[in-house]
Design a protein around this motif. Structure first.
Motif, PDB file in Angstrom:
ATOM      1  N   ALA A 230       0.825  -1.206   0.000  1.00 33.17           N
ATOM      2  CA  ALA A 230       0.000   0.000   0.000  1.00 33.17           C
ATOM      3  C   ALA A 230       0.860   1.257   0.000  1.00 33.17           C
ATOM      4  O   ALA A 230       0.559   2.247  -0.687  1.00 33.17           O
ATOM      5  CB  ALA A 230      -0.930  -0.009   1.209  1.00 33.17           C
ATOM      6  N   GLU A 231       1.935   1.242   0.775  1.00 31.95           N
ATOM      7  CA  GLU A 231       2.834   2.403   0.839  1.00 31.95           C
ATOM      8  C   GLU A 231       3.452   2.711  -0.520  1.00 31.95           C
ATOM      9  O   GLU A 231       3.414   3.856  -1.001  1.00 31.95           O
ATOM     10  CB  GLU A 231       3.932   2.131   1.864  1.00 31.95           C
ATOM     11  CG  GLU A 231       5.052   3.150   1.876  1.00 31.95           C
ATOM     12  CD  GLU A 231       6.294   2.608   2.548  1.00 31.95           C
ATOM     13  OE1 GLU A 231       7.404   2.879   2.039  1.00 31.95           O
ATOM     14  OE2 GLU A 231       6.166   1.918   3.580  1.00 31.95           O
ATOM     15  N   VAL A 232       4.000   1.682  -1.179  1.00 34.65           N
ATOM     16  CA  VAL A 232       4.658   1.888  -2.468  1.00 34.65           C
ATOM     17  C   VAL A 232       3.640   2.253  -3.538  1.00 34.65           C
ATOM     18  O   VAL A 232       3.886   3.129  -4.378  1.00 34.65           O
ATOM     19  CB  VAL A 232       5.450   0.619  -2.855  1.00 34.65           C
ATOM     20  CG1 VAL A 232       6.022   0.751  -4.263  1.00 34.65           C
ATOM     21  CG2 VAL A 232       6.574   0.366  -1.857  1.00 34.65           C
ATOM     22  N   SER A 291      -4.179   5.114   9.957  1.00 32.65           N
ATOM     23  CA  SER A 291      -4.187   4.683   8.552  1.00 32.65           C
ATOM     24  C   SER A 291      -5.581   4.264   8.118  1.00 32.65           C
ATOM     25  O   SER A 291      -5.993   4.528   6.974  1.00 32.65           O
ATOM     26  CB  SER A 291      -3.200   3.529   8.355  1.00 32.65           C
ATOM     27  OG  SER A 291      -3.611   2.369   9.054  1.00 32.65           O
ATOM     28  N   THR A 292      -6.336   3.628   9.012  1.00 38.18           N
ATOM     29  CA  THR A 292      -7.704   3.237   8.675  1.00 38.18           C
ATOM     30  C   THR A 292      -8.601   4.455   8.497  1.00 38.18           C
ATOM     31  O   THR A 292      -9.375   4.547   7.531  1.00 38.18           O
ATOM     32  CB  THR A 292      -8.277   2.321   9.772  1.00 38.18           C
ATOM     33  OG1 THR A 292      -7.412   1.196   9.956  1.00 38.18           O
ATOM     34  CG2 THR A 292      -9.666   1.830   9.393  1.00 38.18           C
ATOM     35  N   VAL A 293      -8.509   5.408   9.423  1.00 44.07           N
ATOM     36  CA  VAL A 293      -9.342   6.614   9.344  1.00 44.07           C
ATOM     37  C   VAL A 293      -9.001   7.428   8.095  1.00 44.07           C
ATOM     38  O   VAL A 293      -9.890   7.888   7.358  1.00 44.07           O
ATOM     39  CB  VAL A 293      -9.175   7.459  10.619  1.00 44.07           C
ATOM     40  CG1 VAL A 293      -9.887   8.805  10.474  1.00 44.07           C
ATOM     41  CG2 VAL A 293      -9.714   6.708  11.827  1.00 44.07           C
ATOM     42  N   SER A 294      -7.710   7.613   7.832  1.00 43.49           N
ATOM     43  CA  SER A 294      -7.310   8.427   6.671  1.00 43.49           C
ATOM     44  C   SER A 294      -7.660   7.752   5.356  1.00 43.49           C
ATOM     45  O   SER A 294      -8.132   8.413   4.415  1.00 43.49           O
ATOM     46  CB  SER A 294      -5.810   8.718   6.735  1.00 43.49           C
ATOM     47  OG  SER A 294      -5.057   7.516   6.757  1.00 43.49           O
ATOM     48  N   SER A 295      -7.460   6.431   5.255  1.00 43.71           N
ATOM     49  CA  SER A 295      -7.810   5.734   4.010  1.00 43.71           C
ATOM     50  C   SER A 295      -9.319   5.713   3.787  1.00 43.71           C
ATOM     51  O   SER A 295      -9.791   5.804   2.643  1.00 43.71           O
ATOM     52  CB  SER A 295      -7.259   4.311   4.031  1.00 43.71           C
ATOM     53  OG  SER A 295      -7.797   3.562   5.112  1.00 43.71           O
ATOM     54  N   ALA A 376      -5.809   1.310  -0.675  1.00 45.64           N
ATOM     55  CA  ALA A 376      -5.359   1.802   0.634  1.00 45.64           C
ATOM     56  C   ALA A 376      -6.310   1.358   1.737  1.00 45.64           C
ATOM     57  O   ALA A 376      -5.875   0.945   2.821  1.00 45.64           O
ATOM     58  CB  ALA A 376      -5.254   3.333   0.601  1.00 45.64           C
ATOM     59  N   LEU A 377      -7.618   1.405   1.473  1.00 48.92           N
ATOM     60  CA  LEU A 377      -8.597   1.004   2.488  1.00 48.92           C
ATOM     61  C   LEU A 377      -8.541  -0.502   2.755  1.00 48.92           C
ATOM     62  O   LEU A 377      -8.570  -0.926   3.925  1.00 48.92           O
ATOM     63  CB  LEU A 377     -10.000   1.405   2.036  1.00 48.92           C
ATOM     64  CG  LEU A 377     -11.143   1.069   3.001  1.00 48.92           C
ATOM     65  CD1 LEU A 377     -10.936   1.758   4.341  1.00 48.92           C
ATOM     66  CD2 LEU A 377     -12.484   1.456   2.396  1.00 48.92           C
TER      67      LEU A 377
END
Length: 474
Positions: A230-232, A291-295, A376-377
């Protein structure tokens, strides 16, 4: 720096081998394949040789490969050299994490965070260095040489070709020289300290083996597969996503990309201080939540400018400390050796290769769908599910019988280290003392058991004889 340097110099390398960009895109596959093999072999090597000399030779191979890159005049030779560099980087990645854990032990968390912060710092500095060295000459020279996306470049001007070769050579030479100096320091450290201390420390270390050791390693590799992928993928496609799907200007899309990587690098630096005053599990939980909230925000408001800017910054910050914190957290419950590190580094490498490729494929077939945000999610949800399982397995009560297994592992480690270098009499004598202590403990326990048995038998015999003496005669 060596990894990130390929992107800015990619058009120059294509012109150097008389190809266009699309015709040499397979060099990324060559480097990724070499990296995958390096993580596999590096995990085996770090367990059977001195870590300092292993890291020194790996960095030496990287430096030599960077020196050779500008002189590769064919695409095949360029791909082969990229594979060599990828292999040495894979050894460095695995060996560096294991060496940090062996060096600082239970206090390794801030040092692991600093190690991974240096990755982000190097990736941030490489494009700046290329801008200073190349000075925009890549684009100008490509236009001057007449290269397009549909035709091979034709190098008609010897002066322009010579200038192109010089700029590419200078960029790779600067980074290669820096890596060469670090490699020499590693070799100097090995020669000054020797290998006795490393073997002694490895022999004396009490290995911790969790009840579900292999299950933890496999699940952590899957965890890193989703996280690194996900990062890449987000870093690789957010520019294209913002420009084509959202309709941002090129400068705005580039700024959005910079916000993501800038927050990522800044929070990796902040994680060094945070790791000193908090536990790895706390950092992991906070990272997963954000990461969950932002995605989720990026998925629900995938075209809103404020959501994209704020969500990308928070998402990059939340991903920053997950990888080093995951390694430090697992080390608290089970010892991570070279083979163990190989497993989860290979999981990360697979995620780095597979998930971005899948995002590119799906985005091309479904351009009206925000595939990047859905990826991402989904990755955040997978980490949400995997970490509680990892925590449950890691904190499970250990089997009492595993204590004996730990003693056997210690004895095997002592025996293995005694054969590493037969001429090292000091280490051999130290190992022999360890075995004598273990044998004396066994003999003492056996003697106590035998003495206790004899005393009980003698007491029973004496009691029986007394009872016969006091029997009345009628």
């Amino acid at each position: 720096m060596a990894i990130a340097n390929l992107g800015p110099t990619f058009p120059d390398l294509a012109a150097n081998v008389n190809r266009n960009v699309s015709q040499i895109s397979f060099i990324f596959i060559g480097r990724s394949s070499g990296y995958f093999g390096g993580t596999l072999i590096g995990g085996l090597l770090v367990d059977c040789m001195n870590a300092k000399i292993l890291l020194g030779f790996s960095m030496l191979a990287t430096a030599m490969g960077l020196y050779a890159i500008p002189w590769c005049k064919t695409a095949t030779l360029l791909t082969a050299m990229m594979s060599v560099i990828g292999f040495s980087m894979g050894v460095l990645d695995t060996g560096g994490n294991v060496t940090a854990l062996d060096t600082w032990g239970v206090e390794a968390d801030p040092h692991i965070q600093a190690l991974h912060f240096s990755f982000a710092l190097g990736a941030f500095m490489a494009p700046i260095l290329d801008k200073m060295v190349l000075g925009g000459s890549a684009v100008d020279l490509q236009d001057h040489l007449g290269s397009t996306s549909d035709h091979q470049p034709t190098v008609d001007s010897p002066v322009s070709s010579e200038k192109l070769h010089f700029t590419v050579m200078l960029s790779y030479t600067v980074i290669g020289t820096y890596i060469l100096l670090v490699a020499l320091f590693f070799c100097l450290l090995y020669w000054r300290s020797g290998s006795t201390r490393d073997r002694r420390k490895s022999s004396a270390q009490q290995y911790k083996i969790a009840k579900y050791h292999y299950a933890l390693l496999i699940l952590l590799s899957i965890f890193f597969f989703w996280y690194v992928g996900a990062e890449v993928a987000y870093g690789a496609y957010i520019f294209t996503y913002a420009k084509t799907y959202v309709g941002m200007k090129e400068s705005e899309a580039a700024g959005l990309n910079s916000v993501f990587w800038g927050s990522f690098a800044a929070c990796r630096g902040l994680a060094i201080c945070l790791a000193i005053c908090s536990r790895p599990v706390s950092i992991i939980v906070l990272s997963i939540i954000f990461s969950t909230v932002s995605s989720l925000t990026l998925t629900l408001f995938n075209t809103h400018p404020v959501s994209l800017w704020l969500g990308s910054a928070v998402y990059g910050a939340s991903l920053a400390a997950l990888f080093p914190s995951g390694i430090s957290w697992l080390e608290q419950y089970t010892t991570i050796q070279g083979k163990s590190a190989t497993l989860f580094v290979m999981g990360a490498a697979m995620g780095q290769m597979c998930i971005p490729a899948a995002v590119g494929f799906l985005q091309g077939h479904y351009p009206a769908v925000p595939v990047l945000m859905y990826t991402a999610l989904v990755s955040a949800i997978m980490t949400d599910v995997l970490f509680p399982v990892l925590y449950k397995l890691a904190t499970s009560p250990s089997d009492p019988n595993r204590k004996g297994a730990g003693d056997r592992n210690l004895s095997e480690a002592l025996l293995f280290n005694s054969h590493l270098e037969e001429e090292d009499e000091e280490v051999k004598e130290w190992n022999e003392v360890d075995f004598e202590v273990i044998e004396m403990n066994d003999m003492w326990q056996n003697s106590v058991i035998e003495t206790s048995t004899n005393i009980q038998g003698a007491s029973a015999l004496e009691l029986s004889s007394r009872s016969r003496d006091v029997v009345p005669t009628l």
